[in-house]
Design a protein around this motif. Structure first.
Motif, short mmCIF file in Angstrom:
data_model
loop_
_atom_site.label_atom_id
_atom_site.label_comp_id
_atom_site.label_asym_id
_atom_site.label_seq_id
_atom_site.Cartn_x
_atom_site.Cartn_y
_atom_site.Cartn_z
N ASN A 179 41.56 36.54 43.21
CA ASN A 179 40.99 35.55 44.11
C ASN A 179 39.42 35.88 44.18
N PHE A 180 38.71 35.46 42.86
CA PHE A 180 37.48 35.60 42.82
C PHE A 180 36.94 34.83 41.73
N HIS A 181 35.52 34.39 41.65
CA HIS A 181 35.04 33.88 40.58
C HIS A 181 34.91 34.86 39.32
N PRO A 182 35.49 34.45 38.29
CA PRO A 182 35.41 35.86 37.05
C PRO A 182 33.94 35.98 36.49
N GLY A 183 33.01 34.94 36.81
CA GLY A 183 31.90 34.98 36.29
C GLY A 183 30.58 35.67 37.19
N ARG A 184 31.05 36.02 38.37
CA ARG A 184 30.29 36.53 39.38
C ARG A 184 30.59 38.16 39.35
N SER A 185 29.43 38.89 39.70
CA SER A 185 29.53 40.27 39.80
C SER A 185 30.51 40.82 41.15
N GLY A 186 31.17 41.86 41.12
CA GLY A 186 31.74 42.11 42.24
C GLY A 186 30.76 42.17 43.56
N LEU A 218 31.30 39.70 46.91
CA LEU A 218 31.40 40.23 48.52
C LEU A 218 30.13 39.37 49.25
N ARG A 219 29.07 39.12 48.53
CA ARG A 219 27.72 38.74 49.33
C ARG A 219 28.08 37.33 49.56
N VAL A 220 28.86 36.59 48.89
CA VAL A 220 29.23 35.24 49.07
C VAL A 220 29.93 34.93 50.40
N ALA A 271 24.19 44.76 54.19
CA ALA A 271 24.36 46.05 53.96
C ALA A 271 25.98 46.43 54.12
N ARG A 272 26.70 45.81 54.82
CA ARG A 272 28.02 45.91 54.88
C ARG A 272 28.70 45.82 53.32
N VAL A 273 28.02 44.95 52.61
CA VAL A 273 28.69 45.01 51.20
C VAL A 273 28.45 46.10 50.26
N ASP A 274 27.38 46.82 50.57
CA ASP A 274 27.08 48.15 49.98
C ASP A 274 27.94 49.03 50.36
N GLU A 275 28.01 48.95 51.77
CA GLU A 275 28.90 49.99 52.33
C GLU A 275 30.35 50.15 51.87
N LEU A 276 30.90 48.77 51.94
CA LEU A 276 32.22 48.74 51.24
C LEU A 276 32.35 49.01 49.86
N LEU A 277 31.38 48.95 48.85
CA LEU A 277 31.32 49.08 47.37
C LEU A 277 31.48 50.63 47.39
N GLU A 278 30.75 51.32 48.33
CA GLU A 278 30.85 52.79 48.23
C GLU A 278 32.28 53.15 48.60
N LEU A 279 32.55 52.75 49.85
CA LEU A 279 33.79 53.08 50.49
C LEU A 279 35.06 52.89 49.58
N THR A 280 35.04 51.95 48.80
CA THR A 280 36.27 51.45 47.88
C THR A 280 36.16 52.14 46.68
N GLY A 281 34.97 52.60 46.25
CA GLY A 281 34.89 53.66 45.20
C GLY A 281 34.35 52.84 43.88
N ILE A 282 34.02 51.44 44.24
CA ILE A 282 33.43 50.66 42.93
C ILE A 282 32.02 50.30 42.97
N PRO A 283 30.99 51.17 43.34
CA PRO A 283 29.59 51.06 43.41
C PRO A 283 29.15 50.78 41.89
N ALA A 284 29.58 51.67 41.04
CA ALA A 284 29.18 51.63 39.47
C ALA A 284 29.46 50.21 38.79
N ARG A 330 27.85 45.59 39.48
CA ARG A 330 27.02 44.43 38.95
C ARG A 330 27.76 43.92 38.02
N LYS A 331 28.92 44.17 37.44
CA LYS A 331 29.40 43.88 36.37
C LYS A 331 30.37 42.69 36.74
#
Length: 335
Positions: free
Chosen positions: A92-99, A103-105, A115-128, A131-132
């Motif tokens: 359920n996401f646009h394949p051309g958008r980064s992760g 979340l920002r949309v 800031a909540r977006v970055d917090e959750l990227l870290e929390l769910t283990g996908i910060p690296a 941007r893909k």
């Protein structure tokens, strides 16, 4: 009237029924999901699990009955994303958008700080991978992105459909601990899954359905029944008599030369056998196995083919954050 569910949002499902052109996908289904607990929602393919979850989230209209969250139907919630987090699909996401952009949309639409977006990227283990492009994510990464999206509004209630799909053993272990931490915070968590061993290690309560109907519900402790000890010996009848003298009740096991003693004290059973001069070839704890219970309740009930093919197979769109999904008309019969 609109409202935000109070802290400790309880999911109540009462008499929930959904019929498609005469085919009953869900029939008179009733159960509760309590705050501070993880509830596993189980059933064969086509049992009505996903249809039930979609009715809870206002994506499918019930034929009769109702589902409420904190006392309100989903369409009555003023800010649903801040009350209920849901992950029903890993695509359920646009394949051309980064992760991160995905979340920002969602966050912008719900007036949630970036800031909540970055917090959750870290929390769910996908910060690296943030941007893909999400279209290049593995299934496991998509599951984590879906979980991050579900948690954006810091909801009190989480509804997750097969969240372990695509996760490797390390990811499954991480998810288990993550959900336990959320439940310890008092959140209400409803999880559908087909991984019975994982469910047994994760959940507090279990709801099992088949053919759209409830077949069993209760705590894991209740479903396991009375704990005991399985004993293998050359003379089960003599050992049963010796155990009676020690005030331990027992019954014949399912296999020859086995006995089930109603005690968790394995040492006591071994000592009784030793005093009676009876050999013991095996001694192990015994409780009801969830997998065994599941198959005994659902065997022969898979209706994923045949009757289900006669039902509508439309896939509804997920509502936008804070959108009232009550007007949604697209419906789906699924697992």
């Amino acid at each position: 009237m609109t409202a935000t569910a109070p802290t400790g949002g309880r999911i109540e499902i009462a008499g929930l029924t959904k019929r498609f052109r005469g085919f009953s996908a869900v029939e008179d289904l009733s159960f509760d999901v309590e705050p501070g607990r993880i509830t596993g929602f189980l059933g064969p393919n086509g049992a009505g699990k996903t249809t039930t979850l979609r009715m809870v989230l206002g994506l499918v209209r019930p034929t009769s009955g109702y589902a409420t969250i904190g006392g309100y139907r989903y369409g009555e919630l003023e800010r649903p994303l801040s009350t209920v987090g849901a992950a029903l699909e890993a695509t359920n996401f646009h394949p051309g958008r980064s992760g991160r952009d995905h979340l920002r949309v969602l966050a912008d639409a719900a007036s949630i700080p970036t800031a909540r977006v970055d917090e959750l990227l870290e929390l769910t283990g996908i910060p690296a991978a943030a941007r893909k492009r999400a279209g290049a994510y593995s299934m496991g990464m998509r599951q984590r992105l879906g979980l991050a999206a579900a948690l954006l509004g810091d909801p009190q209630v989480l509804v997750l459909d097969e969240p372990t799909n695509g996760l490797d053993p390390e990811g499954i272990r991480w998810l288990r601990g993550f959900l336990r931490r959320l439940s310890d915070e008092g959140k209400t968590i409803l999880v559908s899954s087909h991984l019975l061993r994982e469910v047994e290690a994760t959940v507090d309560d279990v709801v099992i359905i088949a053919n759209g109907r409830l077949v069993q519900a209760g705590t894991m402790a209740d479903l396991r029944g009375t704990a005991g000890a399985l004993v293998r010996t050359s003379d089960a009848e003599a050992l049963a008599g010796a155990l009676r003298v020690a005030d331990v009740t027992s019954s014949p096991g399912e296999e020859p030369d086995t006995l089930v003693a109603e005690t968790t004290d394995l040492r006591l059973v071994g000592d009784v056998a030793l005093r009676a001069g009876l050999p013991v070839y095996g001694l192990e704890p015994r409780s009801t196995d969830l997998e065994q219970l599941y198959f005994s309740l659902t065997e022969g009930t898979n209706r994923n083919e045949g009757a289900q093919s006669a039902a509508d197979q439309q896939v509804p769109h997920q509502p936008a954050p804070d959108q009232d999904p009550g007007a949604a008309s697209a419906e789906e019969v699924s697992s």
